[in-house]
Design an enzyme around this catalytic site. Structure first.
Site, PDB file in Angstrom:
ATOM      1  N   GLY A   1       0.771  -1.100  -0.022  1.00  0.00           N
ATOM      2  CA  GLY A   1       0.124   0.115   0.232  1.00  0.00           C
ATOM      3  C   GLY A   1       1.138   1.117  -0.089  1.00  0.00           C
TER       4      GLY A   1
ATOM      5  NE  ARG B   1      -5.006  -8.047  -5.241  1.00  0.00           N
ATOM      6  CZ  ARG B   1      -6.270  -8.264  -5.500  1.00  0.00           C
ATOM      7  NH1 ARG B   1      -6.767  -8.314  -6.752  1.00  0.00           N
ATOM      8  NH2 ARG B   1      -7.131  -7.920  -4.674  1.00  0.00           N
TER       9      ARG B   1
ATOM     10  CG  ASP C   1       3.951  -6.755   7.565  1.00  0.00           C
ATOM     11  OD1 ASP C   1       3.336  -6.087   6.629  1.00  0.00           O
ATOM     12  OD2 ASP C   1       3.716  -7.912   8.085  1.00  0.00           O
TER      13      ASP C   1
ATOM     14  CB  THR D   1       3.420   0.779   6.929  1.00  0.00           C
ATOM     15  OG1 THR D   1       2.103   0.500   7.176  1.00  0.00           O
ATOM     16  CG2 THR D   1       4.319   0.468   8.169  1.00  0.00           C
TER      17      THR D   1
ATOM     18  CG  ASP E   1      -1.199  -0.142   8.816  1.00  0.00           C
ATOM     19  OD1 ASP E   1      -1.892   0.754   8.528  1.00  0.00           O
ATOM     20  OD2 ASP E   1      -0.971  -1.076   7.937  1.00  0.00           O
TER      21      ASP E   1
ATOM     22  CG  ASP F   1       2.242  -2.804  10.956  1.00  0.00           C
ATOM     23  OD1 ASP F   1       2.886  -2.339  10.334  1.00  0.00           O
ATOM     24  OD2 ASP F   1       1.245  -3.419  10.320  1.00  0.00           O
TER      25      ASP F   1
ATOM     26  NE  ARG G   1      -1.011  -4.566   8.027  1.00  0.00           N
ATOM     27  CZ  ARG G   1      -0.003  -5.289   8.045  1.00  0.00           C
ATOM     28  NH1 ARG G   1      -0.365  -6.422   7.102  1.00  0.00           N
ATOM     29  NH2 ARG G   1       1.172  -5.239   8.445  1.00  0.00           N
TER      30      ARG G   1
HETATM   31  O1  F6P Z   1      -1.121  -1.428   5.611  1.00  0.00           O
HETATM   32  C1  F6P Z   1      -1.755  -0.129   4.817  1.00  0.00           C
HETATM   33  C2  F6P Z   1      -3.206  -0.171   4.780  1.00  0.00           C
HETATM   34  O2  F6P Z   1      -3.678   0.977   4.695  1.00  0.00           O
HETATM   35  C3  F6P Z   1      -4.028  -0.908   6.246  1.00  0.00           C
HETATM   36  O3  F6P Z   1      -4.082   0.023   7.030  1.00  0.00           O
HETATM   37  C4  F6P Z   1      -5.284  -1.392   5.512  1.00  0.00           C
HETATM   38  O4  F6P Z   1      -5.861  -2.449   6.143  1.00  0.00           O
HETATM   39  C5  F6P Z   1      -4.741  -1.864   4.051  1.00  0.00           C
HETATM   40  O5  F6P Z   1      -3.707  -1.069   3.946  1.00  0.00           O
HETATM   41  C6  F6P Z   1      -5.710  -1.608   2.985  1.00  0.00           C
HETATM   42  O6  F6P Z   1      -5.378  -2.259   1.946  1.00  0.00           O
HETATM   43  P1  F6P Z   1      -5.893  -2.025   0.553  1.00  0.00           P
HETATM   44  O7  F6P Z   1      -5.341  -0.719   0.067  1.00  0.00           O
HETATM   45  O8  F6P Z   1      -5.325  -3.183  -0.377  1.00  0.00           O
HETATM   46  O9  F6P Z   1      -7.144  -1.859   0.507  1.00  0.00           O
END
Ligand code: F6P
Length: 362
Positions: free
Chosen positions: A12, A77, A119, A141, A143, A145, A187
């Site tokens: 992301g 992906r 991660d 990130t 997050d 994390d 997350r």
């Molecule tokens: O890891 C970053 C994040 O934005 C998370 O907080 C969230 O759960 C996820 O990615 C969303 O992913 P996507 O953009 O694939 O919907």
């Protein structure tokens, strides 16, 4: 020795990616090195005729420090160890293309890959390093994390965006005497919810690290009403879960990785039933990942990008740049991805929130 550097951005996006790229490119160019960007994670390497590889020079990175997104594009992906290939009949097959990645980098004469990621992407980087590729990681990130660094870039901007949004909710919640339940990303870590909820004076903050009891959330809200404050703001991390229960997941992507979501909607319905107050829910979603990085994120991103080139120069491969105040240091990539960095449930930020009257529903 003049080096040839490749840069990828995977997973992301997060505000600050472009600032990292800019600093790394300018620091490398100042040393007389060449830099190539790989489009869409590693996928660009598989494009015919190196069509997914771009030259990154001074002109390519001009004026991008403040831009959100990534000039290289990204994908969640594109794991080369389990690359998904769509077959002519529409079915999806998973193949290991990591060997091809390493071969392509060798063909291109790449001396060091700078992998900017969270991660998932840094695990890939660690595994490529184990297979002999010279890799340096940069922790990205929203997050926050990732272990082994005090902070990841992107987090500060996400917290600011969420704080601004919650600030705006106060007036409309108060005007209608409603409970507003806002779902934030993160997350399985509650960093964004905790920091934004504290900064924007939420009444309740629910995070995965502190499973909540609905009764306690109801009590906190009713106590607020009885003090004469007839509205409430509940911040719920997307990964929050009730004690003995499970986090909420979306089922819109059957067959693919389950995505967190729905916590605010569920809670809003339960609070309406249990309190008889009007409730509304909202999901802040990808707004938290968008827009210009804050000054803090720009600076930490620029520092990370420049430090990555210093590490390359010193041959410190298999490492990740990490903030260890007051410095940016190198830590082994493996340390950064070993554990998810979650909110310490008894840490001072949680204690501060409790001290100012915020309930965690426990
Ligand atoms: O890891 C970053 C994040 O934005 C998370 O907080 C969230 O759960 C996820 O990615 C969303 O992913 P996507 O953009 O694939 O919907």
């Amino acid at each position: 020795m003049a080096m040839r550097i490749a840069i990828t951005t995977g997973g992301g996006d997060a505000p600050g990616l472009n600032a990292v790229i800019r600093a790394a490119v300018l620091a490398a160019r100042a040393r007389g090195w060449e830099v190539f960007g790989i489009r869409r994670g590693y996928s660009g390497l598989f494009q015919a005729g190196y069509g997914g590889v771009v030259v990154l020079d001074e002109a390519a990175v001009r004026g991008i420090t403040h831009e959100g997104g990534t000039i290289l594009g990204t994908t969640s992906r594109g794991n080369p160890f389990s690359f998904q290939v769509t077959q002519p009949d529409g079915s999806v097959r998973t193949v290991d293309r990591s060997g091809e990645v390493i071969d392509r980098f060798r063909e291109m004469g790449i001396d060091c890959l700078i992998a900017i990621g969270g991660d998932g992407s840094l695990r890939i980087a660690r595994d490529l390093a184990r297979r002999g590729l010279n890799v340096i990681g940069v922790p990205k990130t929203i997050d926050n994390d990732l272990d082994a660094t005090v902070v990841t870039f992107g987090f500060h901007t996400a917290v600011q965006t969420a704080t601004d949004a919650i600030d705006k909710l106060h007036s409309t919640a108060e005007a209608h005497e409603r409970i507003m339940v806002v779902e934030l990303m993160g997350r399985h870590a509650g960093w964004i919810a905790l920091f934004a909820g504290l900064a924007a004076a939420a009444d309740v903050i629910l995070i995965p690290e502190i499973p909540y009891r609905l009764d306690r959330v109801v009590e906190a809200i009713e106590a607020r009403w009885s003090r004469g404050h007839e509205y409430a703001i509940v911040v719920v991390a997307e990964g929050a879960l009730p004690l003995g229960g499970e986090a909420s997941y979306l089922d819109d992507d059957p067959g693919l990785k389950r995505r967190l979501g729905g916590a605010a909607r569920l809670l809003s319905r339960q609070l309406r039933e249990r309190t008889r107050h009007e409730t509304r829910s909202l999901v802040l979603g990808h707004l938290q990942r968008g827009g210009a990085p804050t000054a803090y994120d720009r600076i930490i991103s620029l520092r990370f990008g420049s430090a990555a080139i210093e590490l390359a120069e010193r041959g410190r491969f298999g490492c990740m740049v990490a903030l260890e105040p007051p410095d940016v240091k190198a830590v082994p990539l493996a340390d950064a991805v070993r554990h998810l960095k979650t909110v310490p449930a008894r840490g001072d930020v949680v204690r501060t929130a409790r001290a100012v009257g915020i309930s965690f529903g426990d």
